[in-house]
Design a protein around this motif. Sequence first.
Motif, PDB file in Angstrom:
ATOM      1  N   VAL A 150      -1.856 -21.491   3.904  1.00  0.00           N
ATOM      2  CA  VAL A 150      -1.499 -20.428   2.962  1.00  0.00           C
ATOM      3  C   VAL A 150      -1.751 -20.911   1.537  1.00  0.00           C
ATOM      4  CG1 VAL A 150       0.245 -19.458   4.521  1.00  0.00           C
ATOM      5  CG2 VAL A 150       0.921 -21.203   2.862  1.00  0.00           C
ATOM      6  N   GLY A 151      -1.508 -20.021   0.589  1.00  0.00           N
ATOM      7  CA  GLY A 151      -1.704 -20.343  -0.814  1.00  0.00           C
ATOM      8  C   GLY A 151      -0.572 -21.168  -1.392  1.00  0.00           C
ATOM      9  N   ALA A 152      -0.734 -21.546  -2.664  1.00  0.00           N
ATOM     10  CA  ALA A 152       0.219 -22.444  -3.306  1.00  0.00           C
ATOM     11  C   ALA A 152       1.607 -21.835  -3.405  1.00  0.00           C
ATOM     12  CB  ALA A 152      -0.295 -22.829  -4.698  1.00  0.00           C
ATOM     13  N   ARG A 153       1.702 -20.547  -3.745  1.00  0.00           N
ATOM     14  CA  ARG A 153       3.017 -19.926  -3.905  1.00  0.00           C
ATOM     15  C   ARG A 153       3.761 -19.873  -2.576  1.00  0.00           C
ATOM     16  NH1 ARG A 153       3.423 -14.276  -6.983  1.00  0.00           N
ATOM     17  NH2 ARG A 153       2.729 -15.693  -8.639  1.00  0.00           N
ATOM     18  N   ALA A 154       3.087 -19.443  -1.531  1.00  0.00           N
ATOM     19  CA  ALA A 154       3.723 -19.399  -0.208  1.00  0.00           C
ATOM     20  C   ALA A 154       4.062 -20.800   0.271  1.00  0.00           C
ATOM     21  CB  ALA A 154       2.795 -18.709   0.791  1.00  0.00           C
ATOM     22  N   ARG A 155       3.233 -21.780  -0.088  1.00  0.00           N
ATOM     23  CA  ARG A 155       3.497 -23.164   0.307  1.00  0.00           C
ATOM     24  C   ARG A 155       4.803 -23.663  -0.304  1.00  0.00           C
ATOM     25  NH1 ARG A 155      -0.894 -25.580  -1.886  1.00  0.00           N
ATOM     26  NH2 ARG A 155      -2.102 -24.663  -0.195  1.00  0.00           N
ATOM     27  N   ARG A 156       5.015 -23.364  -1.567  1.00  0.00           N
ATOM     28  CA  ARG A 156       6.260 -23.777  -2.224  1.00  0.00           C
ATOM     29  C   ARG A 156       7.470 -23.108  -1.582  1.00  0.00           C
ATOM     30  NH1 ARG A 156       2.915 -23.404  -6.904  1.00  0.00           N
ATOM     31  NH2 ARG A 156       3.630 -21.271  -7.285  1.00  0.00           N
ATOM     32  N   ARG A 157       7.322 -21.860  -1.215  1.00  0.00           N
ATOM     33  CA  ARG A 157       8.430 -21.137  -0.582  1.00  0.00           C
ATOM     34  C   ARG A 157       8.749 -21.717   0.793  1.00  0.00           C
ATOM     35  NH1 ARG A 157       6.608 -14.909  -2.089  1.00  0.00           N
ATOM     36  NH2 ARG A 157       7.187 -14.994  -4.307  1.00  0.00           N
ATOM     37  N   LEU A 158       7.733 -22.071   1.539  1.00  0.00           N
ATOM     38  CA  LEU A 158       7.956 -22.674   2.850  1.00  0.00           C
ATOM     39  C   LEU A 158       8.676 -24.009   2.729  1.00  0.00           C
ATOM     40  CD1 LEU A 158       4.535 -21.896   4.579  1.00  0.00           C
ATOM     41  CD2 LEU A 158       6.779 -21.085   5.348  1.00  0.00           C
ATOM     42  N   HIS A 159       8.231 -24.835   1.791  1.00  0.00           N
ATOM     43  CA  HIS A 159       8.880 -26.134   1.596  1.00  0.00           C
ATOM     44  C   HIS A 159      10.334 -25.967   1.161  1.00  0.00           C
ATOM     45  CE1 HIS A 159       4.703 -28.170   0.853  1.00  0.00           C
ATOM     46  NE2 HIS A 159       4.953 -27.941   2.135  1.00  0.00           N
ATOM     47  N   ALA A 160      10.568 -25.005   0.260  1.00  0.00           N
ATOM     48  CA  ALA A 160      11.929 -24.767  -0.208  1.00  0.00           C
ATOM     49  C   ALA A 160      12.823 -24.264   0.932  1.00  0.00           C
ATOM     50  CB  ALA A 160      11.926 -23.761  -1.355  1.00  0.00           C
TER      51      ALA A 160
END
Length: 210
Positions: A150-160
């Motif tokens: 996925v993209g960077a924004r979705a990646r940050r949300r997944l990690h969070a």
Amino acid sequence: MPVLPATALVLISWQVAVDGPLLGLDRWTRHAVRETRHELHSTLLNHLGAALSDLGGSVPAIPVLLAAGALAAWRSRRAGLPRPWLPAVVAVLTAGLIPLLVVPAKAWFARPGPFGAPLAPGQWGWYPSGHTATATLSYGVAALLLARTVGARARRRLHAAAALLATGVGLGLVWSDYHWLLDVVASWCLGGLVLLALARLPVSRKDDGS
């Protein structure tokens, strides 16, 4: 930085093995939590703590991990990434790795739980926390596998989301008096080391790093 969780894990394990002074933190934390729980007398918070603890069980954590691996494999195949089957394999291997990391340690340390009752013959101890390790690794690996598709924004949300779930499970266990604090912290460190190692592997990215 793997040095920090590795050092903390070794230190805590040593203190548990020798019944060292660091375990006083467990007793202080348990007393403070019990006093707070008694003062608040909140049924809602008690139910929330138990519900968060349950998120670290094999169900639902392992099905979430396996589903994330399958979804990441499917998305990798659609994107034309090399070895699209690898995320599914990693998810299955992670599911098998969790008990291999936790069960022998529980048997070896044989630490009694917060209520202090002696362990029955053949009973596993409380150290490290199996629910915390299961949550940290299951949700963490699920996030890593999906994040690479996925993209960077979705990646940050997944990690969070993975970090919040692992934290919530650990806090729920301590609040509910199911585990000592250091049982939980050790499993966070253990899971973090595995996640740091896995994050360096090209599980589903293109070989050129894109």
